[in-house]
Write a protein that holds these residues in place. Structure first.
Motif, PDB file in Angstrom:
ATOM      1  N   ALA A 157     -50.216 -10.065  -1.446  1.00  0.00           N
ATOM      2  CA  ALA A 157     -49.717 -10.399   0.133  1.00  0.00           C
ATOM      3  C   ALA A 157     -50.298 -11.604   0.424  1.00  0.00           C
ATOM      4  CB  ALA A 157     -50.099  -8.936   0.126  1.00  0.00           C
ATOM      5  N   GLY A 158     -49.920 -13.000  -0.129  1.00  0.00           N
ATOM      6  CA  GLY A 158     -50.415 -14.025   0.110  1.00  0.00           C
ATOM      7  C   GLY A 158     -52.297 -13.862  -0.418  1.00  0.00           C
ATOM      8  N   ALA A 159     -52.667 -15.067   0.297  1.00  0.00           N
ATOM      9  CA  ALA A 159     -54.237 -14.916  -0.091  1.00  0.00           C
ATOM     10  C   ALA A 159     -55.108 -14.268   0.948  1.00  0.00           C
ATOM     11  CB  ALA A 159     -54.473 -16.911  -0.023  1.00  0.00           C
ATOM     12  N   LYS A 160     -56.026 -14.434   0.505  1.00  0.00           N
ATOM     13  CA  LYS A 160     -56.880 -13.130   1.690  1.00  0.00           C
ATOM     14  C   LYS A 160     -57.514 -13.557   2.639  1.00  0.00           C
ATOM     15  CE  LYS A 160     -59.005 -10.236  -2.543  1.00  0.00           C
ATOM     16  NZ  LYS A 160     -58.349 -11.384  -3.870  1.00  0.00           N
ATOM     17  N   SER A 161     -57.387 -12.672   3.861  1.00  0.00           N
ATOM     18  CA  SER A 161     -57.230 -13.552   4.569  1.00  0.00           C
ATOM     19  C   SER A 161     -58.752 -14.581   4.814  1.00  0.00           C
ATOM     20  CB  SER A 161     -57.041 -12.806   5.867  1.00  0.00           C
ATOM     21  OG  SER A 161     -57.253 -11.729   5.871  1.00  0.00           O
ATOM     22  N   ILE A 162     -59.897 -13.716   3.729  1.00  0.00           N
ATOM     23  CA  ILE A 162     -61.288 -14.250   4.090  1.00  0.00           C
ATOM     24  C   ILE A 162     -61.521 -16.128   3.488  1.00  0.00           C
ATOM     25  CG2 ILE A 162     -62.539 -11.937   3.430  1.00  0.00           C
ATOM     26  CD1 ILE A 162     -62.765 -12.606   0.973  1.00  0.00           C
ATOM     27  N   LEU A 163     -60.384 -16.004   3.337  1.00  0.00           N
ATOM     28  CA  LEU A 163     -60.224 -17.859   3.330  1.00  0.00           C
ATOM     29  C   LEU A 163     -60.193 -19.397   3.620  1.00  0.00           C
ATOM     30  CD1 LEU A 163     -58.702 -16.530  -0.302  1.00  0.00           C
ATOM     31  CD2 LEU A 163     -61.220 -16.998   0.488  1.00  0.00           C
ATOM     32  N   ASP A 164     -59.564 -20.041   3.796  1.00  0.00           N
ATOM     33  CA  ASP A 164     -58.931 -20.861   4.616  1.00  0.00           C
ATOM     34  C   ASP A 164     -58.019 -20.653   4.170  1.00  0.00           C
ATOM     35  OD1 ASP A 164     -58.535 -23.660   5.159  1.00  0.00           O
ATOM     36  OD2 ASP A 164     -60.132 -24.174   6.093  1.00  0.00           O
ATOM     37  N   LEU A 165     -57.033 -20.571   4.638  1.00  0.00           N
ATOM     38  CA  LEU A 165     -55.352 -20.984   4.223  1.00  0.00           C
ATOM     39  C   LEU A 165     -55.037 -22.403   4.054  1.00  0.00           C
ATOM     40  CD1 LEU A 165     -54.517 -17.460   6.268  1.00  0.00           C
ATOM     41  CD2 LEU A 165     -54.969 -17.611   3.317  1.00  0.00           C
ATOM     42  N   THR A 168     -55.976 -24.335   1.486  1.00  0.00           N
ATOM     43  CA  THR A 168     -55.577 -23.239   0.200  1.00  0.00           C
ATOM     44  C   THR A 168     -54.029 -23.545   0.047  1.00  0.00           C
ATOM     45  OG1 THR A 168     -57.294 -21.302   0.154  1.00  0.00           O
ATOM     46  CG2 THR A 168     -55.032 -21.148  -1.083  1.00  0.00           C
ATOM     47  N   LEU A 169     -53.964 -23.735   0.882  1.00  0.00           N
ATOM     48  CA  LEU A 169     -51.920 -24.201   0.505  1.00  0.00           C
ATOM     49  C   LEU A 169     -52.454 -25.974   0.435  1.00  0.00           C
ATOM     50  CD1 LEU A 169     -50.045 -22.508   3.649  1.00  0.00           C
ATOM     51  CD2 LEU A 169     -49.661 -21.776   1.453  1.00  0.00           C
ATOM     52  N   GLU A 170     -52.628 -26.563   0.675  1.00  0.00           N
ATOM     53  CA  GLU A 170     -52.477 -28.282   0.394  1.00  0.00           C
ATOM     54  C   GLU A 170     -53.233 -28.183  -0.866  1.00  0.00           C
ATOM     55  OE1 GLU A 170     -51.845 -30.134   2.470  1.00  0.00           O
ATOM     56  OE2 GLU A 170     -51.914 -29.911   4.107  1.00  0.00           O
ATOM     57  N   TYR A 171     -53.878 -27.262  -1.372  1.00  0.00           N
ATOM     58  CA  TYR A 171     -54.324 -27.766  -2.815  1.00  0.00           C
ATOM     59  C   TYR A 171     -53.740 -26.487  -3.400  1.00  0.00           C
ATOM     60  CZ  TYR A 171     -58.332 -26.853  -6.256  1.00  0.00           C
ATOM     61  OH  TYR A 171     -58.433 -26.770  -7.787  1.00  0.00           O
ATOM     62  N   LEU A 172     -52.792 -26.018  -3.742  1.00  0.00           N
ATOM     63  CA  LEU A 172     -51.563 -25.814  -3.985  1.00  0.00           C
ATOM     64  C   LEU A 172     -50.500 -26.663  -4.404  1.00  0.00           C
ATOM     65  CD1 LEU A 172     -51.301 -21.458  -2.555  1.00  0.00           C
ATOM     66  CD2 LEU A 172     -51.917 -22.580  -5.498  1.00  0.00           C
ATOM     67  N   GLY A 181     -42.253 -17.138   0.172  1.00  0.00           N
ATOM     68  CA  GLY A 181     -42.250 -15.936   0.574  1.00  0.00           C
ATOM     69  C   GLY A 181     -41.286 -15.094   0.592  1.00  0.00           C
ATOM     70  N   TYR A 182     -41.310 -13.974   0.199  1.00  0.00           N
ATOM     71  CA  TYR A 182     -40.453 -12.872   0.660  1.00  0.00           C
ATOM     72  C   TYR A 182     -39.954 -12.676   1.889  1.00  0.00           C
ATOM     73  CZ  TYR A 182     -37.745  -8.792  -1.747  1.00  0.00           C
ATOM     74  OH  TYR A 182     -36.313  -8.329  -1.796  1.00  0.00           O
ATOM     75  N   GLY A 183     -38.487 -12.881   1.835  1.00  0.00           N
ATOM     76  CA  GLY A 183     -37.887 -12.271   3.048  1.00  0.00           C
ATOM     77  C   GLY A 183     -38.796 -12.732   4.644  1.00  0.00           C
ATOM     78  N   THR A 184     -39.691 -13.480   4.422  1.00  0.00           N
ATOM     79  CA  THR A 184     -40.549 -14.747   5.666  1.00  0.00           C
ATOM     80  C   THR A 184     -40.623 -15.895   5.265  1.00  0.00           C
ATOM     81  OG1 THR A 184     -42.479 -14.654   6.555  1.00  0.00           O
ATOM     82  CG2 THR A 184     -42.190 -14.102   4.544  1.00  0.00           C
ATOM     83  N   SER A 185     -40.794 -16.994   6.278  1.00  0.00           N
ATOM     84  CA  SER A 185     -41.372 -17.818   6.143  1.00  0.00           C
ATOM     85  C   SER A 185     -42.770 -18.626   6.789  1.00  0.00           C
ATOM     86  CB  SER A 185     -39.977 -18.933   7.307  1.00  0.00           C
ATOM     87  OG  SER A 185     -39.951 -18.272   8.681  1.00  0.00           O
ATOM     88  N   GLU A 186     -43.179 -17.912   7.013  1.00  0.00           N
ATOM     89  CA  GLU A 186     -44.670 -17.493   7.347  1.00  0.00           C
ATOM     90  C   GLU A 186     -45.762 -17.187   6.648  1.00  0.00           C
ATOM     91  OE1 GLU A 186     -47.360 -16.822  11.059  1.00  0.00           O
ATOM     92  OE2 GLU A 186     -45.659 -16.330  11.027  1.00  0.00           O
ATOM     93  N   LEU A 187     -46.444 -17.626   5.645  1.00  0.00           N
ATOM     94  CA  LEU A 187     -47.640 -17.087   4.740  1.00  0.00           C
ATOM     95  C   LEU A 187     -48.493 -15.299   5.504  1.00  0.00           C
ATOM     96  CD1 LEU A 187     -49.383 -17.937   2.756  1.00  0.00           C
ATOM     97  CD2 LEU A 187     -50.836 -18.721   3.460  1.00  0.00           C
ATOM     98  N   PRO A 188     -48.357 -14.686   4.643  1.00  0.00           N
ATOM     99  CA  PRO A 188     -48.738 -13.333   4.640  1.00  0.00           C
ATOM    100  C   PRO A 188     -50.495 -13.797   4.920  1.00  0.00           C
ATOM    101  CG  PRO A 188     -47.763 -12.653   3.154  1.00  0.00           C
ATOM    102  CD  PRO A 188     -47.274 -14.459   3.299  1.00  0.00           C
ATOM    103  N   ALA A 189     -50.939 -13.304   5.540  1.00  0.00           N
ATOM    104  CA  ALA A 189     -52.548 -13.299   5.213  1.00  0.00           C
ATOM    105  C   ALA A 189     -53.446 -12.010   4.978  1.00  0.00           C
ATOM    106  CB  ALA A 189     -53.389 -13.733   6.435  1.00  0.00           C
ATOM    107  N   GLY A 196     -49.849 -18.253  11.245  1.00  0.00           N
ATOM    108  CA  GLY A 196     -49.994 -19.161  11.702  1.00  0.00           C
ATOM    109  C   GLY A 196     -49.430 -20.723  10.345  1.00  0.00           C
ATOM    110  N   PHE A 197     -49.041 -20.159   9.215  1.00  0.00           N
ATOM    111  CA  PHE A 197     -48.827 -21.557   8.057  1.00  0.00           C
ATOM    112  C   PHE A 197     -47.514 -20.990   7.871  1.00  0.00           C
ATOM    113  CE2 PHE A 197     -53.842 -21.201   8.575  1.00  0.00           C
ATOM    114  CZ  PHE A 197     -54.036 -22.526   8.398  1.00  0.00           C
ATOM    115  N   GLY A 198     -46.938 -21.787   7.070  1.00  0.00           N
ATOM    116  CA  GLY A 198     -45.523 -21.754   6.547  1.00  0.00           C
ATOM    117  C   GLY A 198     -46.013 -21.655   4.812  1.00  0.00           C
ATOM    118  N   VAL A 199     -44.383 -21.490   4.650  1.00  0.00           N
ATOM    119  CA  VAL A 199     -44.809 -20.841   3.271  1.00  0.00           C
ATOM    120  C   VAL A 199     -43.531 -22.722   2.689  1.00  0.00           C
ATOM    121  CG1 VAL A 199     -44.985 -18.946   2.964  1.00  0.00           C
ATOM    122  CG2 VAL A 199     -42.906 -19.124   3.068  1.00  0.00           C
ATOM    123  N   ASP A 200     -43.491 -23.118   1.507  1.00  0.00           N
ATOM    124  CA  ASP A 200     -42.602 -23.946   1.162  1.00  0.00           C
ATOM    125  C   ASP A 200     -41.244 -22.984   1.175  1.00  0.00           C
ATOM    126  OD1 ASP A 200     -44.292 -25.199   0.670  1.00  0.00           O
ATOM    127  OD2 ASP A 200     -44.807 -24.262  -1.821  1.00  0.00           O
TER     128      ASP A 200
END
Length: 306
Positions: A157-165, A168-172, A181-189, A196-200
């Motif tokens: 369901a995305g990276a845990k929202s306790i993290l710096d999202l 995390t996306l930059e590292y990936l 994103g399954y059915g979404t263009s935004e990263l679920p938290a 507020g962050f997009g997926v690839d």
């Protein structure tokens, strides 16, 4: 086959026949929620996967053996013992196995053992990532490194929202991990559908997920595929409420000197208390949701790999 690996008969038969199998982690059982709710949830997740036409393989280390597929008794043992079973990441495996000890598998070790067994799809709650303040602490989950190197599709369901999202996306991205994103263009938290962050890439069907992962493997590209599946709307938490609880929990963690692998269980427990248990209910529902999607993707992948 690795001499330290035990594949449960049902799982071994499914793999030999090219049937769909879905890996499940065990940290969520021992460290994610209280007994007996943890065991009830784990067994329900396995049933959801069976109902969707796949075979579940809950993964753990028991008595120094790497287990791909657990009995009900073994799941109950993990749940009853709880935090008495250490969380096992990549660095812990050699010593736990050498000493014949138990370990609750994180995303990292679940991916490793799934890969050893030939299981290509893994459904979980949320992945670890770059912790807030990592520019000073260097606290970055081993999950990200495993995603860069191990050929398993991870449905979460995305990276845990306790993290710096954002980090995390930059590292990936740096490590070449595609974030879907399954059915979404935004990263679920995790607890919420928005970050507020997009997926690839946005993909909308299990067939599309399976094809993308299948092609990645055929291209000979190392590493996994990260599928982020938003929590169902009816179980999504209010973003302001959860953000406030997370900020408070992070401050408490700093005051209490919590760091390393103790961080995530500490923060999740704090957030559960601060939200009156709502966050635990959301956590359970998003795991069920990911199990359904993981099973559907595994079914489609099995068709492509026959």
């Amino acid at each position: 086959m690795n001499k330290y690996l035990d594949i449960a008969p049902e799982v071994a038969e499914a793999l030999a026949a090219g049937k769909p199998v879905v890996a499940l982690e065990s940290t969520i059982i021992s460290h994610g929620m209280p007994y007996p709710q943890n065991v009830e949830t784990a067994l329900k997740v396995e049933q959801i996967i069976r109902d969707a036409g796949a075979v579940p393989a809950t993964i753990a280390i028991i008595g120094g053996r790497l287990k791909a597929g657990l009995s009900k008794e073994e799941i109950d043992y993990l749940g009853r013992t709880g935090a008495g079973i250490p969380k096992a990441s990549r660095r812990d495996l050699p010593v736990l196995v050498a000493q014949g000890k138990d370990g609750a598998c994180t995303v990292t070790t679940t991916m490793m053992i799934a890969d050893m067994a030939g299981i290509r799809v893994f459904a979980t709650g949320g992945i670890g990532g770059v912790h807030r303040g990592a520019q000073e602490t260097f606290d970055i989950s081993a999950d990200l490194e495993e995603l860069a190197n191990t050929s398993v599709m991870v449905v979460c369901a995305g990276a845990k929202s306790i993290l710096d999202l954002g980090l995390t996306l930059e590292y990936l991205e740096t490590h070449g991990v595609t974030v879907i994103g399954y059915g979404t263009s935004e990263l679920p938290a995790f607890y919420t559908r928005k970050s507020g962050f997009g997926v690839d890439y946005e993909l909308d069907t299990p067939e599309q997920l399976a094809k993308a992962f299948h092609v990645k493997r055929e291209l000979g590209l190392r590493g996994g595929l990260l599928v982020t599946n938003p929590i169902p709307e009816e179980y999504s938490m209010d973003k302001e409420v959860i953000d406030k609880a997370i900020a408070e929990a992070v401050e408490d963690a700093k005051k209490d000197g919590i760091h390393g692998k103790a961080t995530t269980p500490y923060l999740l427990a704090k957030i559960k208390d601060l939200t009156g248990g709502d966050s635990l209910d959301s956590n359970i529902q998003l795991v069920f949701n990911n199990a359904r999607l993981g099973a559907a993707a595994a079914v489609e992948l099995s068709k492509l790999e026959k």
